[in-house]
Design a protein around this motif. Structure first.
Motif, PDB file in Angstrom:
ATOM      1  N   VAL A   9       8.916  45.314  21.998  1.00 48.59           N
ATOM      2  CA  VAL A   9       7.980  44.452  22.704  1.00 48.59           C
ATOM      3  C   VAL A   9       7.092  43.783  21.673  1.00 48.59           C
ATOM      4  N   ASP A  11       3.673  43.001  19.800  1.00 49.57           N
ATOM      5  CA  ASP A  11       2.413  43.661  19.518  1.00 49.57           C
ATOM      6  C   ASP A  11       1.299  42.821  20.131  1.00 49.57           C
ATOM      7  N   PRO A  12       0.401  43.405  20.958  1.00 46.38           N
ATOM      8  CA  PRO A  12      -0.621  42.612  21.644  1.00 46.38           C
ATOM      9  C   PRO A  12      -1.646  42.012  20.700  1.00 46.38           C
ATOM     10  N   ARG A  88      -4.398  47.332  26.643  1.00 42.58           N
ATOM     11  CA  ARG A  88      -3.976  46.404  25.582  1.00 42.58           C
ATOM     12  C   ARG A  88      -3.716  47.158  24.279  1.00 42.58           C
ATOM     13  N   GLY A  91      -0.468  48.744  23.948  1.00 49.39           N
ATOM     14  CA  GLY A  91       0.673  47.837  23.932  1.00 49.39           C
ATOM     15  C   GLY A  91       1.274  47.571  25.295  1.00 49.39           C
ATOM     16  N   THR A  94      -0.839  42.271  27.571  1.00 50.82           N
ATOM     17  CA  THR A  94      -1.300  41.204  26.684  1.00 50.82           C
ATOM     18  C   THR A  94      -2.388  40.460  27.433  1.00 50.82           C
ATOM     19  N   ALA A 107       3.121  43.568  28.881  1.00 45.94           N
ATOM     20  CA  ALA A 107       3.792  43.207  27.636  1.00 45.94           C
ATOM     21  C   ALA A 107       5.300  43.119  27.880  1.00 45.94           C
TER      22      ALA A 107
END
Length: 122
Positions: A9, A11-12, A88, A91, A94, A107
């Motif tokens: 996924v 990364d925020p 957030r 992860g 977002t 995410a």
């Protein structure tokens, strides 16, 4: 039994790829790094308010929710902001600011990654 790679996924914080989870728990024992990544996600969802906020975002139309649409979960606005920050940091969500409001999305691939970890392999 085919071995699957962990899902990735974004990364925020910086938008780069980050491994979100691990192979199915029944496939092999987790490595320490896989256990750490997985624990962070599930720990974040271990709080009922955070789980509810995550669910509200995940199920919201268009796949995103304005903080104004999800803040009525029985706690104060600062507490909602704290819980959204934790999601957030784990992860799971977002965030994107648009004018006055912040919009949240699950995410990419995170639900599939968590589901993959809990899949039973025969």
């Amino acid at each position: 039994m085919s071995k699957r790679e962990p899902l990735t996924v974004l990364d925020p914080e910086d938008g780069t790829g980050a491994t979100a989870c691990c192979p199915p728990l029944t496939e092999r024992p987790l490595t320490p790094a896989e256990a750490e990544r997985t624990a962070v996600m599930f720990k974040a969802l271990g709080d009922p308010v955070r789980l509810r906020l995550f669910s509200l975002v995940a199920s919201h139309r268009d796949g995103e929710a304005c903080v104004c649409d999800i803040s009525d979960v029985g706690v104060s606005q600062p507490t909602v902001s704290h819980h959204l920050k934790k999601l957030r940091e784990a992860g799971l969500l977002t965030a994107q600011r648009r004018g006055t409001w912040v919009y949240y999305r699950v995410a990419p691939s995170v639900l599939a990654a968590m589901g993959q970890a809990l899949t039973v392999r025969s």
